[in-house]
Scaffold this motif. Structure first.
Motif, PDB file in Angstrom:
ATOM      1  N   UNK A   2       0.846  -1.195   0.000  1.00  0.00           N
ATOM      2  CA  UNK A   2       0.000   0.000   0.000  1.00  0.00           C
ATOM      3  C   UNK A   2       0.886   1.251   0.000  1.00  0.00           C
ATOM      4  N   UNK A   3       0.629   2.215  -0.885  1.00  0.00           N
ATOM      5  CA  UNK A   3       1.421   3.453  -0.878  1.00  0.00           C
ATOM      6  C   UNK A   3       1.249   4.182   0.455  1.00  0.00           C
ATOM      7  N   UNK A   4       2.348   4.682   1.003  1.00  0.00           N
ATOM      8  CA  UNK A   4       2.321   5.364   2.288  1.00  0.00           C
ATOM      9  C   UNK A   4       3.413   6.423   2.308  1.00  0.00           C
ATOM     10  N   UNK A   5       3.317   7.323   3.292  1.00  0.00           N
ATOM     11  CA  UNK A   5       4.308   8.381   3.457  1.00  0.00           C
ATOM     12  C   UNK A   5       4.608   8.555   4.936  1.00  0.00           C
ATOM     13  N   UNK A   6       5.848   8.898   5.230  1.00  0.00           N
ATOM     14  CA  UNK A   6       6.272   9.102   6.609  1.00  0.00           C
ATOM     15  C   UNK A   6       7.158  10.332   6.691  1.00  0.00           C
ATOM     16  N   UNK A  27      -4.118   8.458   1.066  1.00  0.00           N
ATOM     17  CA  UNK A  27      -5.563   8.495   0.835  1.00  0.00           C
ATOM     18  C   UNK A  27      -5.854   9.046  -0.563  1.00  0.00           C
ATOM     19  N   UNK A  28      -7.023   8.664  -1.095  1.00  0.00           N
ATOM     20  CA  UNK A  28      -7.402   9.179  -2.418  1.00  0.00           C
ATOM     21  C   UNK A  28      -7.437  10.702  -2.436  1.00  0.00           C
ATOM     22  N   UNK A  29      -7.914  11.299  -1.340  1.00  0.00           N
ATOM     23  CA  UNK A  29      -8.040  12.757  -1.287  1.00  0.00           C
ATOM     24  C   UNK A  29      -6.692  13.452  -1.327  1.00  0.00           C
ATOM     25  N   UNK A  89       0.043  11.135  -7.874  1.00  0.00           N
ATOM     26  CA  UNK A  89       0.443  10.269  -6.766  1.00  0.00           C
ATOM     27  C   UNK A  89       1.646  10.858  -6.043  1.00  0.00           C
ATOM     28  N   UNK A  90       2.603  11.371  -6.794  1.00  0.00           N
ATOM     29  CA  UNK A  90       3.778  11.976  -6.179  1.00  0.00           C
ATOM     30  C   UNK A  90       3.384  13.132  -5.267  1.00  0.00           C
ATOM     31  N   UNK A  91       2.540  14.020  -5.770  1.00  0.00           N
ATOM     32  CA  UNK A  91       2.088  15.138  -4.944  1.00  0.00           C
ATOM     33  C   UNK A  91       1.316  14.630  -3.737  1.00  0.00           C
ATOM     34  N   UNK A  92       0.505  13.595  -3.939  1.00  0.00           N
ATOM     35  CA  UNK A  92      -0.273  13.033  -2.846  1.00  0.00           C
ATOM     36  C   UNK A  92       0.590  12.512  -1.721  1.00  0.00           C
ATOM     37  N   UNK A  93       1.764  11.976  -2.039  1.00  0.00           N
ATOM     38  CA  UNK A  93       2.654  11.462  -0.992  1.00  0.00           C
ATOM     39  C   UNK A  93       3.181  12.593  -0.115  1.00  0.00           C
ATOM     40  N   UNK A  94       3.507  13.719  -0.709  1.00  0.00           N
ATOM     41  CA  UNK A  94       3.901  14.881   0.081  1.00  0.00           C
ATOM     42  C   UNK A  94       2.749  15.317   0.984  1.00  0.00           C
ATOM     43  N   UNK A  95       1.572  15.383   0.409  1.00  0.00           N
ATOM     44  CA  UNK A  95       0.386  15.805   1.172  1.00  0.00           C
ATOM     45  C   UNK A  95       0.116  14.832   2.322  1.00  0.00           C
ATOM     46  N   UNK A 104     -13.936  16.063  11.313  1.00  0.00           N
ATOM     47  CA  UNK A 104     -14.401  15.560  10.027  1.00  0.00           C
ATOM     48  C   UNK A 104     -14.120  16.404   8.808  1.00  0.00           C
ATOM     49  N   UNK A 105     -13.493  17.570   8.965  1.00  0.00           N
ATOM     50  CA  UNK A 105     -13.151  18.350   7.775  1.00  0.00           C
ATOM     51  C   UNK A 105     -12.036  17.653   6.996  1.00  0.00           C
ATOM     52  N   UNK A 106     -12.087  17.768   5.691  1.00  0.00           N
ATOM     53  CA  UNK A 106     -11.001  17.238   4.878  1.00  0.00           C
ATOM     54  C   UNK A 106      -9.769  18.115   5.055  1.00  0.00           C
ATOM     55  N   UNK A 107      -8.598  17.556   4.738  1.00  0.00           N
ATOM     56  CA  UNK A 107      -7.375  18.335   4.857  1.00  0.00           C
ATOM     57  C   UNK A 107      -7.420  19.524   3.905  1.00  0.00           C
ATOM     58  N   UNK A 108      -7.988  19.338   2.714  1.00  0.00           N
ATOM     59  CA  UNK A 108      -8.107  20.444   1.757  1.00  0.00           C
ATOM     60  C   UNK A 108      -8.961  21.570   2.339  1.00  0.00           C
ATOM     61  N   UNK A 109     -10.055  21.204   3.000  1.00  0.00           N
ATOM     62  CA  UNK A 109     -10.921  22.224   3.605  1.00  0.00           C
ATOM     63  C   UNK A 109     -10.210  22.940   4.750  1.00  0.00           C
ATOM     64  N   UNK A 110      -9.426  22.195   5.511  1.00  0.00           N
ATOM     65  CA  UNK A 110      -8.683  22.809   6.615  1.00  0.00           C
ATOM     66  C   UNK A 110      -7.707  23.854   6.069  1.00  0.00           C
ATOM     67  N   UNK A 111      -6.971  23.477   5.028  1.00  0.00           N
ATOM     68  CA  UNK A 111      -6.031  24.418   4.433  1.00  0.00           C
ATOM     69  C   UNK A 111      -6.755  25.646   3.875  1.00  0.00           C
ATOM     70  N   UNK A 112      -7.861  25.415   3.209  1.00  0.00           N
ATOM     71  CA  UNK A 112      -8.615  26.534   2.630  1.00  0.00           C
ATOM     72  C   UNK A 112      -9.181  27.443   3.716  1.00  0.00           C
ATOM     73  N   UNK A 113      -9.708  26.853   4.773  1.00  0.00           N
ATOM     74  CA  UNK A 113     -10.276  27.627   5.871  1.00  0.00           C
ATOM     75  C   UNK A 113      -9.230  28.540   6.509  1.00  0.00           C
TER      76      UNK A 113
END
Length: 295
Positions: A14-18, A55-57, A86-92, A128-137
């Motif tokens: 499974x793809x993962x990041x640390x 995660x997909x998000x 996918x590369x960008x997603x790993x950073x996120x 329950x907010x998505x990470x994208x929503x947290x950043x935008x907020x």
């Protein structure tokens, strides 16, 4: 006559990041370790670097929430077959997991009303907010330039000690944000500690903490550096190596070997330190003894 059974296929990693978070203390370089809950399905009770699965998000985060284009991030990972999303997603994923697990937020202002408020960001995620929503907020974006690809570890095909799942984990090194306090979440993690890399390995040797081989080898690598900038400069100077541990048994002892070892299928060395660890009395130890981790 009973037909021979076919061995099960190895699980697809499974793809993962640390995130290997570093800080400069008066006594020298320190790294953040978190203790996984004893109820965890994977590596229960072990001290690890913050991280988790992709995660997909994470892969669909708006480009406006990143400090550089996904294509730039793809080029830095040393993985010809990976796509930019996918590369960008790993950073996120690395940044998101660090916020979730230890409350540290690597972010930078993306608007005039930006609020770099790590506790609020963590609470918004918790409810329950998505990470994208947290950043935008909070009018923030992910500062990918502060994360440096360090290594890529793929779990061995055969089951390993304290591991029930396979992961393809990209490790990033980064300096911890100043003015923020790391704290475990009391859910996935039950303890957090800033510690010198060699001290962590000595505590493992003395059975005060438990570590997995990627952390053992990573800490041994970090112990060769005096300060944060030295780690970051080295990481920026080379492509992150791919490490696929291989194992065998010798006289009843389990042996993990790494690229460059005579028993490994890859002849080129990928890591400093020993090329094999023996699992003896519940501890992974270099064949030549503890000090070989730093030779």
């Amino acid at each position: 006559m009973q037909a021979p059974t076919t061995p099960p296929l190895a699980e697809t990693p499974r793809p993962a990041a640390s995130m290997v978070l570093l800080r400069q203390a008066p006594t020298g370089l320190e790294v953040l370790l978190l203790r996984r809950t004893a109820q965890a399905a994977n590596m229960p009770g072990l001290y690890v670097f913050p991280g988790g699965k992709l995660d997909d998000a994470d892969q669909t985060l708006a480009e406006s929430l990143l400090d550089q284009p996904p294509e730039n991030l793809r080029e830095g990972l040393n993985e010809p077959g990976i796509d930019a999303a996918t590369a960008a997603g790993l950073y996120v994923a690395a940044v998101r997991e660090a916020l979730e697990e230890c409350g540290l937020l690597l972010a930078e202002a993306a608007g005039d009303l930006a609020r770099l408020d790590a506790p609020q960001a963590r609470e918004l995620l918790r409810v329950g907010q998505s990470f994208a929503d947290v950043l935008s907020t909070l009018q923030l974006r992910v500062p990918t330039r502060r994360l440096v690809p360090w290594s890529r570890w793929i779990t061995p095909r055969a089951p390993t000690i304290n591991t029930t799942r396979r992961f393809d984990t990209r490790f990033f090194v980064a300096e911890a944000p100043q003015g923020q306090t790391a704290a475990h979440d009391d859910e996935e993690t039950t303890d957090s500690v800033w510690i010198a890399p060699r001290t962590a390995l000595e505590q493992y040797r003395d059975r005060l903490i438990d570590l997995a081989p990627p952390q053992i080898m990573g800490l041994a690598h970090l112990a060769r550096h005096k300060d944060v900038q030295s780690v970051l400069q080295e990481a920026r100077s080379k492509r992150p190596p791919l490490i696929e541990p291989e194992h065998y048994h010798r006289d009843g002892t389990r042996v993990l070997c790494y690229p460059g070892d005579a028993k490994h299928s890859v002849s080129a060395r990928a890591l400093p330190g020993p090329t094999r660890l023996l699992h003896v009395e519940g501890r992974f130890t270099p064949e030549e003894g503890f000090e070989a981790l730093f030779a």
